[in-house]
Design a protein around this motif. Structure first.
Motif, mmCIF file in Angstrom:
data_model
loop_
_atom_site.group_PDB
_atom_site.id
_atom_site.type_symbol
_atom_site.label_atom_id
_atom_site.label_comp_id
_atom_site.label_asym_id
_atom_site.label_seq_id
_atom_site.Cartn_x
_atom_site.Cartn_y
_atom_site.Cartn_z
ATOM 1 N N ALA A 74 0.816 -1.223 0.000
ATOM 2 C CA ALA A 74 0.000 0.000 0.000
ATOM 3 C C ALA A 74 0.847 1.269 0.000
ATOM 4 O O ALA A 74 0.346 2.355 -0.313
ATOM 5 C CB ALA A 74 -0.912 0.003 1.230
ATOM 6 N N ARG A 75 2.142 1.141 0.344
ATOM 7 C CA ARG A 75 2.991 2.338 0.414
ATOM 8 C C ARG A 75 3.217 2.920 -0.987
ATOM 9 O O ARG A 75 3.381 2.192 -1.942
ATOM 10 C CB ARG A 75 4.350 1.975 1.034
ATOM 11 N N GLN A 76 3.230 4.206 -1.076
ATOM 12 C CA GLN A 76 3.525 4.879 -2.340
ATOM 13 C C GLN A 76 4.124 6.246 -2.037
ATOM 14 O O GLN A 76 3.935 6.784 -0.949
ATOM 15 C CB GLN A 76 2.248 5.070 -3.172
ATOM 16 N N SER A 77 4.840 6.807 -2.990
ATOM 17 C CA SER A 77 5.256 8.204 -2.908
ATOM 18 C C SER A 77 4.064 9.023 -3.402
ATOM 19 O O SER A 77 3.684 8.903 -4.567
ATOM 20 C CB SER A 77 6.473 8.469 -3.804
ATOM 21 N N THR A 78 3.479 9.811 -2.528
ATOM 22 C CA THR A 78 2.234 10.510 -2.869
ATOM 23 C C THR A 78 2.568 11.970 -3.180
ATOM 24 O O THR A 78 2.766 12.789 -2.275
ATOM 25 C CB THR A 78 1.223 10.401 -1.707
ATOM 26 N N ARG A 79 2.627 12.277 -4.491
ATOM 27 C CA ARG A 79 3.096 13.600 -4.917
ATOM 28 C C ARG A 79 1.907 14.493 -5.256
ATOM 29 O O ARG A 79 1.686 14.839 -6.415
ATOM 30 C CB ARG A 79 3.992 13.465 -6.140
ATOM 31 N N CYS A 80 1.103 14.819 -4.237
ATOM 32 C CA CYS A 80 -0.029 15.727 -4.475
ATOM 33 C C CYS A 80 -0.111 16.667 -3.283
ATOM 34 O O CYS A 80 0.688 16.582 -2.351
ATOM 35 C CB CYS A 80 -1.329 14.937 -4.645
ATOM 36 N N ILE A 89 4.741 1.140 -11.189
ATOM 37 C CA ILE A 89 4.963 -0.211 -11.728
ATOM 38 C C ILE A 89 6.319 -0.742 -11.256
ATOM 39 O O ILE A 89 7.144 0.025 -10.776
ATOM 40 C CB ILE A 89 4.908 -0.165 -13.283
ATOM 41 N N ARG A 90 6.542 -2.051 -11.398
ATOM 42 C CA ARG A 90 7.857 -2.658 -11.176
ATOM 43 C C ARG A 90 8.146 -3.635 -12.307
ATOM 44 O O ARG A 90 7.232 -4.111 -12.977
ATOM 45 C CB ARG A 90 7.899 -3.415 -9.836
ATOM 46 N N ARG A 91 9.448 -3.959 -12.498
ATOM 47 C CA ARG A 91 9.812 -4.977 -13.487
ATOM 48 C C ARG A 91 9.433 -6.362 -12.975
ATOM 49 O O ARG A 91 9.325 -6.584 -11.763
ATOM 50 C CB ARG A 91 11.322 -4.912 -13.756
ATOM 51 N N LEU A 129 11.330 15.526 -1.174
ATOM 52 C CA LEU A 129 11.695 16.878 -1.648
ATOM 53 C C LEU A 129 13.202 17.000 -1.460
ATOM 54 O O LEU A 129 13.684 17.765 -0.615
ATOM 55 C CB LEU A 129 10.941 17.949 -0.851
ATOM 56 N N ASN A 130 13.952 16.217 -2.223
ATOM 57 C CA ASN A 130 15.386 16.053 -1.974
ATOM 58 C C ASN A 130 16.268 17.120 -2.605
ATOM 59 O O ASN A 130 17.493 17.064 -2.441
ATOM 60 C CB ASN A 130 15.847 14.695 -2.531
ATOM 61 N N MET A 131 15.660 18.081 -3.319
ATOM 62 C CA MET A 131 16.504 18.990 -4.109
ATOM 63 C C MET A 131 17.638 19.629 -3.315
ATOM 64 O O MET A 131 18.769 19.693 -3.817
ATOM 65 C CB MET A 131 15.652 20.112 -4.719
HETATM 66 C C1 LIG Z 1 16.837 7.642 -2.632
HETATM 67 C C2 LIG Z 1 15.536 8.098 -3.228
HETATM 68 C C3 LIG Z 1 15.440 9.364 -3.790
HETATM 69 C C4 LIG Z 1 14.218 9.801 -4.328
HETATM 70 N N1 LIG Z 1 14.132 11.090 -4.796
HETATM 71 C C5 LIG Z 1 12.948 11.550 -5.222
HETATM 72 C C6 LIG Z 1 12.799 12.913 -5.600
HETATM 73 O O1 LIG Z 1 13.757 13.694 -5.538
HETATM 74 N N2 LIG Z 1 11.572 13.344 -6.009
HETATM 75 C C7 LIG Z 1 10.494 12.503 -6.062
HETATM 76 O O2 LIG Z 1 9.400 12.945 -6.423
HETATM 77 N N3 LIG Z 1 10.598 11.204 -5.697
HETATM 78 C C8 LIG Z 1 11.804 10.718 -5.277
HETATM 79 N N4 LIG Z 1 11.906 9.414 -4.869
HETATM 80 C C9 LIG Z 1 10.722 8.529 -4.934
HETATM 81 C C10 LIG Z 1 10.788 7.618 -6.153
HETATM 82 O O3 LIG Z 1 10.627 8.344 -7.351
HETATM 83 C C11 LIG Z 1 9.707 6.533 -6.003
HETATM 84 O O4 LIG Z 1 10.015 5.745 -4.906
HETATM 85 C C12 LIG Z 1 9.593 5.664 -7.236
HETATM 86 O O5 LIG Z 1 9.169 6.400 -8.354
HETATM 87 C C13 LIG Z 1 8.615 4.501 -7.011
HETATM 88 O O6 LIG Z 1 7.361 4.992 -6.633
HETATM 89 P P1 LIG Z 1 6.666 4.591 -5.249
HETATM 90 O O7 LIG Z 1 7.538 5.106 -4.131
HETATM 91 O O8 LIG Z 1 5.334 5.232 -5.286
HETATM 92 O O9 LIG Z 1 6.585 3.092 -5.194
HETATM 93 C C14 LIG Z 1 13.103 8.934 -4.334
HETATM 94 C C15 LIG Z 1 13.218 7.661 -3.779
HETATM 95 C C16 LIG Z 1 14.421 7.236 -3.220
HETATM 96 C C17 LIG Z 1 14.514 5.877 -2.596
#
Ligand SMILES: Cc1cc2nc3c(=O)[nH]c(=O)nc-3n(C[C@H](O)[C@H](O)[C@H](O)COP(=O)(O)O)c2cc1C
Length: 337
Positions: free
Chosen positions: A125-131, A327-329, A287-289
């Protein structure tokens, strides 16, 4: 259901009743990973899984010293440990080094009591939620649970929650974003990993699909043109302002060891944070910039009160509705002899 949605559902299916090593690998690949490059290979023996770097999937512009690559391996390793432990296979990790493979992780599985079951359930269920998030603060108990989850020897997690401080952090984020957008090499590398429609993401099995970040889908021929027109510094900086101002706070991860072993530990700590957040209904995104751009990193570290140290990850968190899943491979593409 579309072919993309079916594939996403299949890779995110719960673990079967009697999981095999391949099932644990599938859960490892659900880890966050930089640009969704999935820079990992898995080698399986009877009770052992080795997680090796796949340097053919490096991102040398944004990540010249493979910092993010090793953080990513740490995230995958933590998922595998959690999935194994939740299935009654207590597991231990050792970081290994050799000349051919570089630094890598070996996980040895035993048999015993189940643990980490709730974190394991959060993996698919975990995701990076960019909203935009809901703009509300978290309860003290929620913040404490996030801090407890991330606690790992050698890794510090700094929380920034005050609105004034977050506004100051935004200055560093926007400065870093501006520097990256001014760098054609950064933009070209990012474009290599953009997938403009679900069919393209499915075909590659990797990369950043627009709809996961709220962008509309486009045909492959049109996507890059629209991107070039829409990817403007002022608009991107306004988007990051909206995103940060709607978040409950930032968590900044910092390791003591500035080497691949330390970066693997950061990944492990961050992944436990992300899974606990997911279990609590709290979202997160990177937000790693300010830490990716060498010119902004020292000032950001000084502002954080850790002058001379290297902050490793900048994560915003808060509550929001989910976005489409990435997605994943396939497993056969990542399991090596
Ligand atoms: C070390 C690391 C750096 C990342 N840097 C960014 C980033 O700068 N911006 C961003 O939007 N996502 C960043 N991500 C998130 C990834 O893009 C994301 O994990 C990947 O696209 C897979 O999506 P998910 O996390 O939803 O499964 C980073 C993830 C990791 C582990």
């Amino acid at each position: 259901m579309s072919a993309y949605d079916k594939a996403v559902k299949a890779i995110r299916a719960p673990l079967p009743g009697a999981p095999e090593l391949r099932d644990f690998v599938r859960f490892a690949t659900l880890a966050p990973n930089s640009h969704n490059t999935q820079p990992w290979k898995f080698r399986l023996q009877s009770d052992t899984v080795d997680i090796l770097p796949d340097f053919s999937r490096r991102t040398p512009v944004v990540d010249p010293d493979d910092h993010h690559l090793y953080v990513t391996l740490g995230c995958a390793a933590e998922n595998l440990l959690i999935a194994a432990r939740a299935s009654g296979r207590p597991a231990e990790l050792a970081v290994m080094h050799d000349r051919d493979a570089g630094t890598w992780a070996r996980i040895v599985l035993g048999r015993g009591a189940r643990s980490d079951v709730d974190l394991c359930e959060a993996i698919p269920a975990r995701q990076s939620t960019r909203c935009k998030y809901d703009g509300r603060a978290l309860a003290a108990d929620e913040l404490r649970q996030l801090a407890d989850a991330a606690a790992l020897p050698g890794v510090d997690v700094l929380f920034v929650t005050g609105r004034d401080r977050l506004e100051q952090a935004l200055g560093f984020i926007q400065a870093g974003n501006g520097a990256q957008m001014d760098d054609p090499a950064f933009v070209n590398e990012l474009k290599d990993w953009l997938r403009y429609n679900p069919a393209a993401a499915l075909e590659h099995g990797d990369g950043l699909l627009g709809k996961c970040s709220g962008s509309p889908s486009a045909p492959d021929w049109l996507g890059p043109l629209v991107f070039d027109l829409a990817f403007r510094k002022a608009a991107e900086n306004r988007k990051y302002a909206r995103q940060l101002r709607s978040s409950a706070g930032l968590a900044v991860f910092v390791t003591e060891r500035v080497d691949p072993e330390g970066w693997i530990e950061v990944g492990r700590s961050f992944e436990r944070f992300a899974l606990r957040a997911t279990a609590l209904g709290i979202r997160h995104a990177h937000l790693n910039m300010p830490i990716e751009v060498p010119e902004t990193r020292p000032g950001f570290a000084h502002w954080l009160g850790i002058p001379g140290r290297r902050p490793d990850l900048v994560i915003r968190f808060g509550k929001a509705r989910p976005m489409p899943m990435s997605i994943r491979r396939p497993l056969d593409a990542v399991i090596v002899p």
